[in-house]
Design a protein around this motif. Sequence first.
Motif, PDB file in Angstrom:
ATOM      1  N   GLU A  67      55.512 -17.599  21.444  1.00  0.00           N
ATOM      2  CA  GLU A  67      55.078 -17.401  20.197  1.00  0.00           C
ATOM      3  C   GLU A  67      56.023 -16.444  19.289  1.00  0.00           C
ATOM      4  O   GLU A  67      55.545 -15.791  18.592  1.00  0.00           O
ATOM      5  N   GLY A 101      42.556 -23.682  26.469  1.00  0.00           N
ATOM      6  CA  GLY A 101      43.515 -24.062  25.625  1.00  0.00           C
ATOM      7  C   GLY A 101      43.514 -25.610  25.538  1.00  0.00           C
ATOM      8  O   GLY A 101      44.150 -26.481  24.573  1.00  0.00           O
ATOM      9  N   VAL A 104      42.411 -27.607  22.725  1.00  0.00           N
ATOM     10  CA  VAL A 104      43.379 -27.757  21.532  1.00  0.00           C
ATOM     11  C   VAL A 104      44.245 -28.986  21.609  1.00  0.00           C
ATOM     12  O   VAL A 104      44.865 -29.498  20.536  1.00  0.00           O
ATOM     13  N   ALA A 105      44.920 -28.807  22.754  1.00  0.00           N
ATOM     14  CA  ALA A 105      46.079 -29.696  22.925  1.00  0.00           C
ATOM     15  C   ALA A 105      45.645 -31.386  22.892  1.00  0.00           C
ATOM     16  O   ALA A 105      46.244 -31.819  22.195  1.00  0.00           O
ATOM     17  N   HIS A 108      45.514 -32.378  19.356  1.00  0.00           N
ATOM     18  CA  HIS A 108      46.972 -32.404  18.632  1.00  0.00           C
ATOM     19  C   HIS A 108      47.547 -33.778  19.340  1.00  0.00           C
ATOM     20  O   HIS A 108      48.329 -34.331  18.614  1.00  0.00           O
ATOM     21  N   TYR A 196      55.946 -25.186  16.516  1.00  0.00           N
ATOM     22  CA  TYR A 196      55.010 -24.675  17.535  1.00  0.00           C
ATOM     23  C   TYR A 196      53.714 -25.132  17.323  1.00  0.00           C
ATOM     24  O   TYR A 196      53.199 -24.897  16.262  1.00  0.00           O
ATOM     25  N   ILE A 197      52.992 -25.729  18.179  1.00  0.00           N
ATOM     26  CA  ILE A 197      51.884 -26.381  18.142  1.00  0.00           C
ATOM     27  C   ILE A 197      50.720 -25.373  19.049  1.00  0.00           C
ATOM     28  O   ILE A 197      49.802 -24.319  18.594  1.00  0.00           O
ATOM     29  N   ASN A 198      51.063 -25.137  20.201  1.00  0.00           N
ATOM     30  CA  ASN A 198      50.389 -24.321  21.172  1.00  0.00           C
ATOM     31  C   ASN A 198      50.880 -24.596  22.753  1.00  0.00           C
ATOM     32  O   ASN A 198      51.551 -25.283  22.909  1.00  0.00           O
ATOM     33  N   THR A 199      50.345 -23.259  23.375  1.00  0.00           N
ATOM     34  CA  THR A 199      50.724 -23.469  24.734  1.00  0.00           C
ATOM     35  C   THR A 199      49.613 -23.257  25.554  1.00  0.00           C
ATOM     36  O   THR A 199      48.499 -22.605  25.253  1.00  0.00           O
ATOM     37  N   VAL A 200      49.405 -24.216  26.430  1.00  0.00           N
ATOM     38  CA  VAL A 200      48.249 -24.383  27.677  1.00  0.00           C
ATOM     39  C   VAL A 200      48.491 -23.781  28.851  1.00  0.00           C
ATOM     40  O   VAL A 200      49.648 -24.274  29.465  1.00  0.00           O
ATOM     41  N   THR A 260      53.735 -26.228  26.871  1.00  0.00           N
ATOM     42  CA  THR A 260      54.306 -26.096  25.501  1.00  0.00           C
ATOM     43  C   THR A 260      54.184 -27.454  24.724  1.00  0.00           C
ATOM     44  O   THR A 260      55.170 -28.218  24.871  1.00  0.00           O
TER      45      THR A 260
END
Length: 265
Positions: A67, A101, A104-105, A108, A196-200, A260
């Motif tokens: 991030e 997380g 969330v992934a 998306h 960037y969306i997210n990291t799991v 990611t």
Amino acid sequence: MTDIMGKKAASEVVGALLTVVVILSASGLIYVISHPVISNSIDNLDYRNAVKTMAEIKEIVQRMKYEGEIATTKSVQLNGGSISNLKSFNATFRVSELPPGLSVAIAHAPPNINAIIHAAHDIEVQWRMSDLSIDLPSRNIVFESGIFAKVGGKVIPIPISDPDVTATNDTIYISLYSFFGNYSAGGNRATINLKYINTVIFDDVNSFKIDSEFCKLWKNKIESELNNVVNKPAVFTDSDCSDNNMEISKAGGNITIIVTDIEVT
């Protein structure tokens, strides 16, 4: 006298023509000899530009993983090639529980993820990762955690950049990046937007399996990392890559998978 002058004039014309022919022949020969060299130089320049671009993108998305960067726009020089996220590979991991997380992934990228709960109460996560690829007339440069190359459709056995894998005495860390968004552009130059969306993070993974045409490059990097530590946190349960698959399982340590998600437009 007139006959002599006529012969002299004719000789001068023939000589001039022969000179032109010799010059044209020499020019043609020089072109024939030099053209492959010129073409090769152009191909090499395009290749170097593609590699440089991928190295810069890898640096960007590694910052995004932590991030440190949220979004960026990059201009890419293609010179008749193309860049897209149309290629993919499959990663499968078995875990005891899903990380927070992951929901969330899934929100998306619903087509890319499938979580299956088995009778043994472990969870198998099947994740289709989208690569980023620059395709030139004779070569393909693919970012798949590492930067890999193909020439004439064949995988080059040495990576341009190793996959993002690190091992310690108690954990092996494997970073994956997925570029989603149905992106494709070509021509001399293109603009790519990375968001960037997210990291799991999957901690304490029981097993990790990859299905990729670059399987051997993945296997070599993971094997090298495991050989660099005294206590190996994982072992290979499938390592021949004959079917483009390799798998490691936890053994005396942990496997941590870091995924990611990057949106490409």
